[in-house]
Design a protein around this motif. Structure first.
Motif, mmCIF file in Angstrom:
data_model
loop_
_atom_site.group_PDB
_atom_site.id
_atom_site.type_symbol
_atom_site.label_atom_id
_atom_site.label_comp_id
_atom_site.label_asym_id
_atom_site.label_seq_id
_atom_site.Cartn_x
_atom_site.Cartn_y
_atom_site.Cartn_z
ATOM 1 N N PHE A 1 17.850 -22.222 10.707
ATOM 2 C CA PHE A 1 18.046 -21.407 11.906
ATOM 3 C C PHE A 1 16.841 -20.581 12.352
ATOM 4 C CE2 PHE A 1 22.268 -21.805 9.895
ATOM 5 C CZ PHE A 1 22.935 -22.455 10.923
ATOM 6 N N VAL A 2 15.920 -20.291 11.464
ATOM 7 C CA VAL A 2 14.803 -19.425 11.834
ATOM 8 C C VAL A 2 13.985 -20.044 12.969
ATOM 9 C CG1 VAL A 2 12.544 -18.616 11.046
ATOM 10 C CG2 VAL A 2 14.570 -18.142 9.692
ATOM 11 N N GLN A 3 13.674 -19.234 13.973
ATOM 12 C CA GLN A 3 12.929 -19.689 15.147
ATOM 13 C C GLN A 3 11.516 -19.095 15.111
ATOM 14 O OE1 GLN A 3 15.190 -18.908 18.783
ATOM 15 N NE2 GLN A 3 17.079 -18.818 17.579
ATOM 16 N N SER A 4 10.524 -19.949 15.204
ATOM 17 C CA SER A 4 9.154 -19.467 15.218
ATOM 18 C C SER A 4 8.880 -18.702 16.515
ATOM 19 C CB SER A 4 8.174 -20.632 15.080
ATOM 20 O OG SER A 4 8.358 -21.562 16.138
ATOM 21 N N LEU A 5 7.913 -17.815 16.456
ATOM 22 C CA LEU A 5 7.590 -16.990 17.612
ATOM 23 C C LEU A 5 6.958 -17.843 18.707
ATOM 24 C CD1 LEU A 5 7.825 -13.931 18.223
ATOM 25 C CD2 LEU A 5 5.414 -13.734 17.620
ATOM 26 N N ALA A 6 7.491 -17.729 19.914
ATOM 27 C CA ALA A 6 6.966 -18.496 21.055
ATOM 28 C C ALA A 6 5.510 -18.104 21.312
ATOM 29 C CB ALA A 6 7.814 -18.244 22.296
ATOM 30 N N TRP A 7 4.725 -19.063 21.768
ATOM 31 C CA TRP A 7 3.300 -18.795 21.986
ATOM 32 C C TRP A 7 3.084 -17.680 22.982
ATOM 33 C CZ3 TRP A 7 1.077 -18.980 26.746
ATOM 34 C CH2 TRP A 7 1.778 -19.656 27.749
ATOM 35 N N TRP A 8 3.917 -17.599 24.016
ATOM 36 C CA TRP A 8 3.725 -16.560 25.019
ATOM 37 C C TRP A 8 4.034 -15.181 24.466
ATOM 38 C CZ3 TRP A 8 8.094 -13.769 26.113
ATOM 39 C CH2 TRP A 8 9.333 -14.380 25.859
ATOM 40 N N LYS A 9 4.991 -15.095 23.536
ATOM 41 C CA LYS A 9 5.284 -13.807 22.920
ATOM 42 C C LYS A 9 4.130 -13.371 22.017
ATOM 43 C CE LYS A 9 9.336 -12.604 21.358
ATOM 44 N NZ LYS A 9 9.717 -11.483 22.246
ATOM 45 N N ARG A 10 3.572 -14.319 21.262
ATOM 46 C CA ARG A 10 2.471 -13.967 20.375
ATOM 47 C C ARG A 10 1.249 -13.532 21.177
ATOM 48 N NH1 ARG A 10 1.207 -11.247 16.258
ATOM 49 N NH2 ARG A 10 -0.653 -11.959 15.157
ATOM 50 N N LEU A 11 0.999 -14.219 22.288
ATOM 51 C CA LEU A 11 -0.142 -13.855 23.129
ATOM 52 C C LEU A 11 0.013 -12.439 23.678
ATOM 53 C CD1 LEU A 11 -2.747 -14.648 24.618
ATOM 54 C CD2 LEU A 11 -1.313 -15.590 26.442
ATOM 55 N N VAL A 12 1.200 -12.118 24.186
ATOM 56 C CA VAL A 12 1.452 -10.773 24.713
ATOM 57 C C VAL A 12 1.361 -9.736 23.594
ATOM 58 C CG1 VAL A 12 3.186 -9.292 25.787
ATOM 59 C CG2 VAL A 12 2.857 -11.618 26.631
#
Length: 340
Positions: free
Chosen positions: A139-150
């Motif tokens: 179930f774990v979801q990796s952090l979306a690229w746009w969230k990491r960039l922000v």
């Protein structure tokens, strides 16, 4: 298949009956015909109540109310019916959600590889979470690229811009109260994995020791602990809390990737272990500095409402929704609404 898996997890959390997921894969040398053969064999050897589908690039068989032994039996049937040329390329993993492992001779053998988010060997001493490994794999979801960039852009900018303010805060804390400037606490992070969260110390140095004596004054239901007029707060700490300046060191957690700007607030590990199973879905995503609860709930909602607000956020995460929450958080901080 993802929707079916989420539904089965909700059912398992409600009725305390676990399930098993068998993840089938073939070595890179396998061709399209061998994949077709594997799919047909798995589909023909599951029960009417089971589900088969694709999950993250692998063939998955979901077995409701089944432990690892039931998963073993399915694998044995599949291997027996596959031709030798296909069976030799077969890779599989059996993941059990909701069982404590006491029904099996060796619970560890059901995970054939490291989980997506490694759980430290000592984690059981901090978080007693029977679902941690299965949750990390399924179930774990990796952090979306746009969230990491922000996260990186905003956190680094704010840390550099407000460094003089943080330096003044550190001097005030040190000059008015004995003890460390930064308070470090173990929190339950992504996949239930413990991490060290940093805050400016707003309480007396022995606040954790005094906590037990104040439990009868707790104003928050559930496992959380909150008091509006907490006697452990220092004079400077009360100002830091009301302005949320005590949260600034968590931007370092954001830069390290342990937290994100917008996401469910991480609970202290001792509180996380007392949560209901369905609450644990909050740990499917990276914890954050702010979320719906900080903006619209805070001290005015029950613990269960708080959990439901976090789960609702996880289901509707979008860049626009995150920016709205950041905007409303900034407004709440400036107006000093709800901070305790």
């Amino acid at each position: 298949m993802r929707a079916i898996l989420d539904r089965e997890r909700a059912r398992s959390d409600r009725n305390a009956r676990g399930f098993a997921v068998v993840l089938f894969d073939l070595a890179s040398k396998a061709d399209r015909q061998q994949w077709r053969c594997l799919t047909q064999v798995v589909t023909c050897n599951v029960r009417l109540t089971d589900e088969v589908g694709w999950l993250d690039g692998r063939l998955a068989a979901l077995l409701p109310e089944t432990d690892g032994t039931g998963g073993d039996r399915l694998v044995e049937r599949v291997r027996d019916r596959l031709g030798r040329k296909v069976a030799e390329f077969l890779r599989y993993e059996i993941v059990v959600y909701g069982f404590d492992g006491n029904d099996h001779e060796d619970g560890d053998r059901y995970n054939q590889r490291e989980p997506a988010v490694p759980i430290p060997a000592w984690a059981d001493e901090v978080v007693d979470d029977a679902f941690a490994s299965a949750r990390a794999v399924l179930f774990v979801q990796s952090l979306a690229w746009w969230k990491r960039l922000v996260d990186v852009l905003v956190a680094s900018t704010v840390l550099v811009t407000l460094f003089p303010v943080m330096l003044i805060v550190a001097i005030l804390i040190k000059a008015t109260s004995p003890g460390p400037v930064v308070f470090v606490q173990w929190r339950a992070g992504l996949g239930g994995r413990p991490f060290r969260m940093y805050k400016f110390r707003s309480m007396v140095a022995d606040a954790e020791v005094r906590k037990q004596a104040l439990m009868s004054l707790n104003e928050q239901d559930g496992p959380a602990f909150k008091i509006e007029a907490d006697p452990r707060l220092t004079s400077v700490g009360r100002f830091l809390r009301s302005t949320s300046l005590d949260e600034l060191p968590q931007l370092w957690n954001v830069l390290r990737g342990e937290m994100t700007l917008v996401g469910p607030r991480p609970l202290p590990c001792e509180e996380a272990r007392r949560c209901e199973p369905w609450h644990q879905a909050r740990c499917d995503v990276t914890p954050g500095l702010t979320c719906s609860w900080q903006v619209w709930g805070r001290s005015s909602v029950t613990f269960e409402q708080w959990m439901r607000m976090d789960l609702a956020y996880i289901r509707q995460r979008t860049p626009l929704h995150d920016f709205k929450l950041l905007f409303h958080t900034a407004a709440a901080v400036l107006a000093r609404r709800g901070a305790k």
